[in-house]
Design a protein around this motif. Structure first.
Motif, PDB file in Angstrom:
ATOM      1  N   THR A   7       0.836  -1.198   0.000  1.00 37.65           N
ATOM      2  CA  THR A   7       0.000   0.000   0.000  1.00 37.65           C
ATOM      3  C   THR A   7       0.873   1.251   0.000  1.00 37.65           C
ATOM      4  OG1 THR A   7      -1.734  -1.173   1.202  1.00 37.65           O
ATOM      5  CG2 THR A   7      -1.821   1.233   1.241  1.00 37.65           C
ATOM      6  N   CYS A   8       1.897   1.248   0.862  1.00 34.67           N
ATOM      7  CA  CYS A   8       2.807   2.406   0.928  1.00 34.67           C
ATOM      8  C   CYS A   8       3.543   2.598  -0.392  1.00 34.67           C
ATOM      9  CB  CYS A   8       3.811   2.234   2.073  1.00 34.67           C
ATOM     10  SG  CYS A   8       3.074   2.372   3.705  1.00 34.67           S
ATOM     11  N   ILE A   9       4.019   1.506  -0.968  1.00 33.39           N
ATOM     12  CA  ILE A   9       4.707   1.583  -2.271  1.00 33.39           C
ATOM     13  C   ILE A   9       3.763   2.160  -3.318  1.00 33.39           C
ATOM     14  CG2 ILE A   9       5.536   0.160  -4.200  1.00 33.39           C
ATOM     15  CD1 ILE A   9       7.726   0.103  -2.458  1.00 33.39           C
ATOM     16  N   LEU A  10       2.541   1.663  -3.355  1.00 33.74           N
ATOM     17  CA  LEU A  10       1.560   2.140  -4.337  1.00 33.74           C
ATOM     18  C   LEU A  10       1.268   3.627  -4.161  1.00 33.74           C
ATOM     19  CD1 LEU A  10      -0.346   1.340  -6.648  1.00 33.74           C
ATOM     20  CD2 LEU A  10      -2.069   0.851  -4.925  1.00 33.74           C
ATOM     21  N   VAL A  11       1.126   4.069  -2.917  1.00 36.40           N
ATOM     22  CA  VAL A  11       0.852   5.488  -2.650  1.00 36.40           C
ATOM     23  C   VAL A  11       2.021   6.343  -3.123  1.00 36.40           C
ATOM     24  CG1 VAL A  11       0.582   7.197  -0.803  1.00 36.40           C
ATOM     25  CG2 VAL A  11      -0.767   5.092  -0.761  1.00 36.40           C
ATOM     26  N   VAL A  12       3.251   5.941  -2.784  1.00 36.33           N
ATOM     27  CA  VAL A  12       4.426   6.742  -3.153  1.00 36.33           C
ATOM     28  C   VAL A  12       4.626   6.736  -4.675  1.00 36.33           C
ATOM     29  CG1 VAL A  12       6.925   6.990  -2.924  1.00 36.33           C
ATOM     30  CG2 VAL A  12       5.548   6.450  -0.910  1.00 36.33           C
ATOM     31  N   LEU A  13       4.488   5.582  -5.303  1.00 40.95           N
ATOM     32  CA  LEU A  13       4.655   5.535  -6.763  1.00 40.95           C
ATOM     33  C   LEU A  13       3.555   6.325  -7.476  1.00 40.95           C
ATOM     34  CD1 LEU A  13       5.834   1.855  -7.392  1.00 40.95           C
ATOM     35  CD2 LEU A  13       7.218   3.942  -7.344  1.00 40.95           C
ATOM     36  N   SER A  14       2.362   6.303  -6.937  1.00 41.33           N
ATOM     37  CA  SER A  14       1.265   7.097  -7.519  1.00 41.33           C
ATOM     38  C   SER A  14       1.560   8.585  -7.440  1.00 41.33           C
ATOM     39  CB  SER A  14      -0.052   6.802  -6.802  1.00 41.33           C
ATOM     40  OG  SER A  14      -0.413   5.454  -6.961  1.00 41.33           O
ATOM     41  N   SER A  15       2.328   8.961  -6.417  1.00 41.18           N
ATOM     42  CA  SER A  15       2.644  10.385  -6.254  1.00 41.18           C
ATOM     43  C   SER A  15       3.467  10.919  -7.415  1.00 41.18           C
ATOM     44  CB  SER A  15       3.392  10.616  -4.934  1.00 41.18           C
ATOM     45  OG  SER A  15       4.743  10.194  -5.018  1.00 41.18           O
ATOM     46  N   TRP A  16       4.194  10.046  -8.101  1.00 39.05           N
ATOM     47  CA  TRP A  16       4.970  10.499  -9.261  1.00 39.05           C
ATOM     48  C   TRP A  16       4.043  11.037 -10.337  1.00 39.05           C
ATOM     49  CZ3 TRP A  16       8.857   5.875 -10.065  1.00 39.05           C
ATOM     50  CH2 TRP A  16       9.734   5.826  -8.988  1.00 39.05           C
ATOM     51  N   GLY A  17       2.975  10.315 -10.623  1.00 37.55           N
ATOM     52  CA  GLY A  17       2.019  10.761 -11.637  1.00 37.55           C
ATOM     53  C   GLY A  17       1.248  11.987 -11.197  1.00 37.55           C
ATOM     54  N   VAL A  18       0.787  11.982  -9.957  1.00 32.35           N
ATOM     55  CA  VAL A  18       0.051  13.135  -9.429  1.00 32.35           C
ATOM     56  C   VAL A  18       0.954  14.366  -9.407  1.00 32.35           C
ATOM     57  CG1 VAL A  18      -1.111  14.085  -7.393  1.00 32.35           C
ATOM     58  CG2 VAL A  18      -1.532  11.711  -8.077  1.00 32.35           C
ATOM     59  N   GLY A  19       2.205  14.181  -8.958  1.00 33.24           N
ATOM     60  CA  GLY A  19       3.160  15.288  -8.934  1.00 33.24           C
ATOM     61  C   GLY A  19       3.403  15.849 -10.323  1.00 33.24           C
ATOM     62  N   GLY A  20       3.502  14.966 -11.313  1.00 34.33           N
ATOM     63  CA  GLY A  20       3.696  15.410 -12.690  1.00 34.33           C
ATOM     64  C   GLY A  20       2.518  16.213 -13.211  1.00 34.33           C
ATOM     65  N   LEU A  21       1.310  15.763 -12.898  1.00 35.26           N
ATOM     66  CA  LEU A  21       0.113  16.478 -13.345  1.00 35.26           C
ATOM     67  C   LEU A  21      -0.013  17.842 -12.675  1.00 35.26           C
ATOM     68  CD1 LEU A  21      -2.484  13.549 -13.410  1.00 35.26           C
ATOM     69  CD2 LEU A  21      -1.490  14.736 -15.370  1.00 35.26           C
ATOM     70  N   VAL A  22       0.192  17.886 -11.364  1.00 37.58           N
ATOM     71  CA  VAL A  22       0.121  19.162 -10.645  1.00 37.58           C
ATOM     72  C   VAL A  22       1.214  20.102 -11.145  1.00 37.58           C
ATOM     73  CG1 VAL A  22       0.319  20.261  -8.375  1.00 37.58           C
ATOM     74  CG2 VAL A  22      -0.992  18.145  -8.625  1.00 37.58           C
ATOM     75  N   ASN A  23       2.392  19.538 -11.426  1.00 31.75           N
ATOM     76  CA  ASN A  23       3.507  20.346 -11.933  1.00 31.75           C
ATOM     77  C   ASN A  23       3.149  21.004 -13.265  1.00 31.75           C
ATOM     78  OD1 ASN A  23       6.228  21.375 -11.991  1.00 31.75           O
ATOM     79  ND2 ASN A  23       6.655  19.805 -13.517  1.00 31.75           N
ATOM     80  N   GLU A  24       2.449  20.292 -14.120  1.00 30.37           N
ATOM     81  CA  GLU A  24       2.046  20.873 -15.405  1.00 30.37           C
ATOM     82  C   GLU A  24       1.173  22.100 -15.196  1.00 30.37           C
ATOM     83  OE1 GLU A  24       3.091  20.291 -18.566  1.00 30.37           O
ATOM     84  OE2 GLU A  24       4.538  19.063 -17.468  1.00 30.37           O
ATOM     85  N   TYR A  25       0.300  22.045 -14.208  1.00 26.57           N
ATOM     86  CA  TYR A  25      -0.514  23.218 -13.894  1.00 26.57           C
ATOM     87  C   TYR A  25       0.349  24.343 -13.327  1.00 26.57           C
ATOM     88  CZ  TYR A  25      -3.399  26.417 -11.293  1.00 26.57           C
ATOM     89  OH  TYR A  25      -3.954  27.560 -10.790  1.00 26.57           O
ATOM     90  N   LEU A  26       1.232  24.008 -12.379  1.00 25.75           N
ATOM     91  CA  LEU A  26       2.065  25.033 -11.738  1.00 25.75           C
ATOM     92  C   LEU A  26       2.962  25.770 -12.732  1.00 25.75           C
ATOM     93  CD1 LEU A  26       3.156  23.286  -8.424  1.00 25.75           C
ATOM     94  CD2 LEU A  26       1.425  25.059  -8.738  1.00 25.75           C
ATOM     95  N   ARG A  27       3.343  25.102 -13.809  1.00 20.76           N
ATOM     96  CA  ARG A  27       4.210  25.738 -14.818  1.00 20.76           C
ATOM     97  C   ARG A  27       3.553  26.960 -15.443  1.00 20.76           C
ATOM     98  NH1 ARG A  27       7.010  20.848 -18.127  1.00 20.76           N
ATOM     99  NH2 ARG A  27       8.428  22.491 -18.785  1.00 20.76           N
ATOM    100  N   THR A  28       2.229  27.015 -15.367  1.00 20.94           N
ATOM    101  CA  THR A  28       1.516  28.153 -15.957  1.00 20.94           C
ATOM    102  C   THR A  28       1.515  29.370 -15.038  1.00 20.94           C
ATOM    103  OG1 THR A  28      -0.636  27.469 -15.064  1.00 20.94           O
ATOM    104  CG2 THR A  28      -0.013  26.580 -17.221  1.00 20.94           C
ATOM    105  N   LEU A  29       1.924  29.201 -13.791  1.00 20.76           N
ATOM    106  CA  LEU A  29       1.899  30.301 -12.823  1.00 20.76           C
ATOM    107  C   LEU A  29       3.178  31.131 -12.912  1.00 20.76           C
ATOM    108  CD1 LEU A  29       0.541  28.372  -9.710  1.00 20.76           C
ATOM    109  CD2 LEU A  29      -0.758  29.661 -11.420  1.00 20.76           C
ATOM    110  N   SER A  30       3.056  32.400 -12.621  1.00 20.17           N
ATOM    111  CA  SER A  30       4.216  33.299 -12.701  1.00 20.17           C
ATOM    112  C   SER A  30       5.251  33.001 -11.621  1.00 20.17           C
ATOM    113  CB  SER A  30       3.757  34.756 -12.600  1.00 20.17           C
ATOM    114  OG  SER A  30       3.091  34.972 -11.369  1.00 20.17           O
ATOM    115  N   SER A  31       4.850  32.410 -10.517  1.00 13.81           N
ATOM    116  CA  SER A  31       5.783  32.124  -9.417  1.00 13.81           C
ATOM    117  C   SER A  31       6.548  30.814  -9.614  1.00 13.81           C
ATOM    118  CB  SER A  31       5.026  32.077  -8.089  1.00 13.81           C
ATOM    119  OG  SER A  31       4.025  31.076  -8.148  1.00 13.81           O
ATOM    120  N   TYR A  32       6.300  30.112 -10.714  1.00 15.71           N
ATOM    121  CA  TYR A  32       6.939  28.807 -10.942  1.00 15.71           C
ATOM    122  C   TYR A  32       8.462  28.920 -10.985  1.00 15.71           C
ATOM    123  CZ  TYR A  32       7.894  24.215 -12.981  1.00 15.71           C
ATOM    124  OH  TYR A  32       8.360  22.947 -13.202  1.00 15.71           O
ATOM    125  N   LYS A  33       8.965  29.946 -11.636  1.00 15.66           N
ATOM    126  CA  LYS A  33      10.416  30.104 -11.776  1.00 15.66           C
ATOM    127  C   LYS A  33      11.097  30.204 -10.410  1.00 15.66           C
ATOM    128  CE  LYS A  33      14.133  30.451 -14.181  1.00 15.66           C
ATOM    129  NZ  LYS A  33      14.725  29.205 -14.635  1.00 15.66           N
TER     130      LYS A  33
END
Length: 156
Positions: A7-33
């Motif tokens: 369960t812990c492995i699945l949660v942590v590995l899932s975070s890679w995909g979630v982190g990538g998706l959230v990161n794509e949104y954050l790239r549009t913000l002016s504070s990303y840099k």
């Protein structure tokens, strides 16, 4: 004990995909840099003490290095290095988002269910699979910055 581990492995590995998706949104913000310029550890000795160098060797010799082939430096030109730095920033931010969300999840689970063993196991896996990649990416980002500065000095 086996089910909480998976369960812990699945949660942590899932975070890679979630982190990538959230990161794509954050790239549009002016504070990303400003987020991508932060560095937790600037000293090579401290990285070595924490085992980041050992982690780097393990990554290069394992399946982990096959996950994201875009973070393999092939072009040592100025533009190639800038492009590589952008890929590293993206991966770093994805792991940072994943690290934060997963640790919050395990903390909430600890508070609600009181399972210290689940929290401890999740934290250890989160450190290994999210924090150490962040530290390694920051180390590589600093190395690329030194190369980019050398290019700027020779061109300027």
């Amino acid at each position: 004990m086996i089910m909480p581990f998976f369960t812990c492995i699945l949660v942590v590995l899932s975070s890679w995909g979630v982190g990538g998706l959230v990161n794509e949104y954050l790239r549009t913000l002016s504070s990303y840099k400003s987020l991508t310029t932060m560095v937790f550890i600037k000293k090579d000795k401290l990285n070595a003490y924490l085992g980041v160098n050992l982690f780097q060797v393990l990554v290069s010799k394992s399946w982990y290095s096959k996950i994201n082939k875009t973070i393999n430096l092939k072009d040592y030109s100025f533009e190639g290095l800038k492009n590589m730095r952008k890929h590293i920033e993206s991966g770093e931010m994805g792991h940072l988002i994943g690290l934060t969300l997963v640790q919050a999840y395990f903390l909430i689970q600890l508070i609600l269910e009181g399972s210290l063993s689940h929290f401890s196991l999740g934290t250890i896996l989160n450190i290994l699979l999210n924090l150490y990649p962040i530290l390694l990416q920051q180390k590589n980002k600093l190395r690329i910055d030194r190369l980019l500065n050398q290019y700027r000095k020779t061109d300027g």
